[in-house]
Design a protein around this motif. Structure first.
Motif, PDB file in Angstrom:
ATOM      1  N   MET A   1      -8.718  -7.283 -30.130  1.00 35.75           N
ATOM      2  CA  MET A   1      -7.672  -6.582 -30.853  1.00 35.75           C
ATOM      3  C   MET A   1      -6.987  -5.587 -29.917  1.00 35.75           C
ATOM      4  SD  MET A   1      -8.124  -4.544 -34.371  1.00 35.75           S
ATOM      5  CE  MET A   1      -6.883  -3.465 -34.957  1.00 35.75           C
ATOM      6  N   GLU A   2      -5.675  -5.620 -29.893  1.00 38.10           N
ATOM      7  CA  GLU A   2      -4.927  -4.741 -29.016  1.00 38.10           C
ATOM      8  C   GLU A   2      -4.798  -3.354 -29.625  1.00 38.10           C
ATOM      9  OE1 GLU A   2      -1.487  -5.736 -27.075  1.00 38.10           O
ATOM     10  OE2 GLU A   2      -2.015  -7.810 -26.733  1.00 38.10           O
ATOM     11  N   LYS A   3      -4.963  -2.358 -28.775  1.00 34.43           N
ATOM     12  CA  LYS A   3      -4.807  -0.988 -29.224  1.00 34.43           C
ATOM     13  C   LYS A   3      -3.334  -0.618 -29.151  1.00 34.43           C
ATOM     14  CE  LYS A   3      -9.376   0.392 -27.863  1.00 34.43           C
ATOM     15  NZ  LYS A   3     -10.186   1.284 -27.053  1.00 34.43           N
ATOM     16  N   ILE A   4      -2.855  -0.007 -30.216  1.00 34.56           N
ATOM     17  CA  ILE A   4      -1.445   0.351 -30.338  1.00 34.56           C
ATOM     18  C   ILE A   4      -1.324   1.874 -30.392  1.00 34.56           C
ATOM     19  CG2 ILE A   4       0.612   0.158 -31.794  1.00 34.56           C
ATOM     20  CD1 ILE A   4      -0.149  -2.487 -30.603  1.00 34.56           C
ATOM     21  N   ILE A   5      -0.359   2.399 -29.660  1.00 29.94           N
ATOM     22  CA  ILE A   5      -0.027   3.818 -29.719  1.00 29.94           C
ATOM     23  C   ILE A   5       1.171   3.954 -30.647  1.00 29.94           C
ATOM     24  CG2 ILE A   5       0.764   5.809 -28.403  1.00 29.94           C
ATOM     25  CD1 ILE A   5      -0.473   4.486 -25.929  1.00 29.94           C
ATOM     26  N   GLU A   6       1.097   4.881 -31.583  1.00 32.84           N
ATOM     27  CA  GLU A   6       2.188   5.075 -32.538  1.00 32.84           C
ATOM     28  C   GLU A   6       2.645   6.526 -32.529  1.00 32.84           C
ATOM     29  OE1 GLU A   6       0.689   3.814 -36.339  1.00 32.84           O
ATOM     30  OE2 GLU A   6       1.223   1.727 -35.935  1.00 32.84           O
ATOM     31  N   HIS A   7       3.954   6.715 -32.618  1.00 32.22           N
ATOM     32  CA  HIS A   7       4.544   8.039 -32.741  1.00 32.22           C
ATOM     33  C   HIS A   7       5.658   7.976 -33.769  1.00 32.22           C
ATOM     34  CE1 HIS A   7       2.591  10.026 -29.364  1.00 32.22           C
ATOM     35  NE2 HIS A   7       2.773   8.915 -28.665  1.00 32.22           N
ATOM     36  N   GLY A  73       0.822   1.424 -21.421  1.00 30.30           N
ATOM     37  CA  GLY A  73       0.824   2.839 -21.061  1.00 30.30           C
ATOM     38  C   GLY A  73      -0.039   3.107 -19.848  1.00 30.30           C
ATOM     39  N   LEU A  74      -1.190   2.453 -19.786  1.00 26.91           N
ATOM     40  CA  LEU A  74      -2.068   2.608 -18.637  1.00 26.91           C
ATOM     41  C   LEU A  74      -1.439   1.997 -17.384  1.00 26.91           C
ATOM     42  CD1 LEU A  74      -5.487   1.857 -20.359  1.00 26.91           C
ATOM     43  CD2 LEU A  74      -4.568   4.075 -19.699  1.00 26.91           C
ATOM     44  N   GLN A  75      -0.788   0.851 -17.531  1.00 28.02           N
ATOM     45  CA  GLN A  75      -0.114   0.230 -16.389  1.00 28.02           C
ATOM     46  C   GLN A  75       1.025   1.112 -15.883  1.00 28.02           C
ATOM     47  OE1 GLN A  75       1.120  -3.698 -17.581  1.00 28.02           O
ATOM     48  NE2 GLN A  75      -0.981  -4.457 -17.735  1.00 28.02           N
ATOM     49  N   ALA A  76       1.749   1.719 -16.783  1.00 26.60           N
ATOM     50  CA  ALA A  76       2.835   2.619 -16.384  1.00 26.60           C
ATOM     51  C   ALA A  76       2.284   3.821 -15.619  1.00 26.60           C
ATOM     52  CB  ALA A  76       3.613   3.081 -17.614  1.00 26.60           C
TER      53      ALA A  76
END
Length: 140
Positions: A1-7, A73-76
């Motif tokens: 399952m992919e972790k999603i960042i939400e704002h 985000g980690l790759q960035a």
């Protein structure tokens, strides 16, 4: 399952499927009751370009949720900070050991750092296609 960042954010501009959203990024302590007195709380307004799903009816001023994948985000972070720092340190060490001059080593390291960011700037269009945010309507 992919972790999603939400704002959560507010739609500022719509151009086809591209949506410009303003996000209020707050530090963890900004929601504290004493934040106004503490002066250590911090909030920043950020603008993010996101892609709307087909069929979404978004309006300017509407509250939305911007979603991004955690791994992107980690790759960035790696591309923006870790790689340039590593290149700079390697160039600094190599030039210092070859020339023995701190001045030349520092200038070469700064030049290598500028070159890293210039290469990232040249690749910005390819990176924009890779690092994509999605926008979802806020469910009340």
């Amino acid at each position: 399952m992919e972790k999603i960042i939400e704002h959560e954010g507010i739609v500022e501009h719509i151009e086809g499927a591209r949506v410009v959203v303003t996000i209020l990024q707050a530090s963890a302590c900004s929601s504290c009751a004493a934040a106004a007195l503490c002066h250590s709380s911090e909030t920043k307004e950020k603008t993010v370009e996101a892609i709307a799903e087909s069929g979404q009816q978004l309006e300017i001023g509407q509250r939305v949720v911007v979603q991004g994948q955690m791994k992107l985000g980690l790759q960035a972070t790696v591309l923006a900070y870790i790689v340039p720092l590593t290149v700079m340190m390697v160039v600094l060490a190599v030039v210092q050991s070859l020339t023995g001059s701190d001045t030349y080593a520092a200038l070469a390291a700064l030049t290598a750092l500028a070159a890293c960011y210039f290469v990232l700037w040249l690749c910005r269009h390819r990176l924009q296609r890779r690092f994509v945010f999605r926008v979802q309507e806020l469910k009340l």
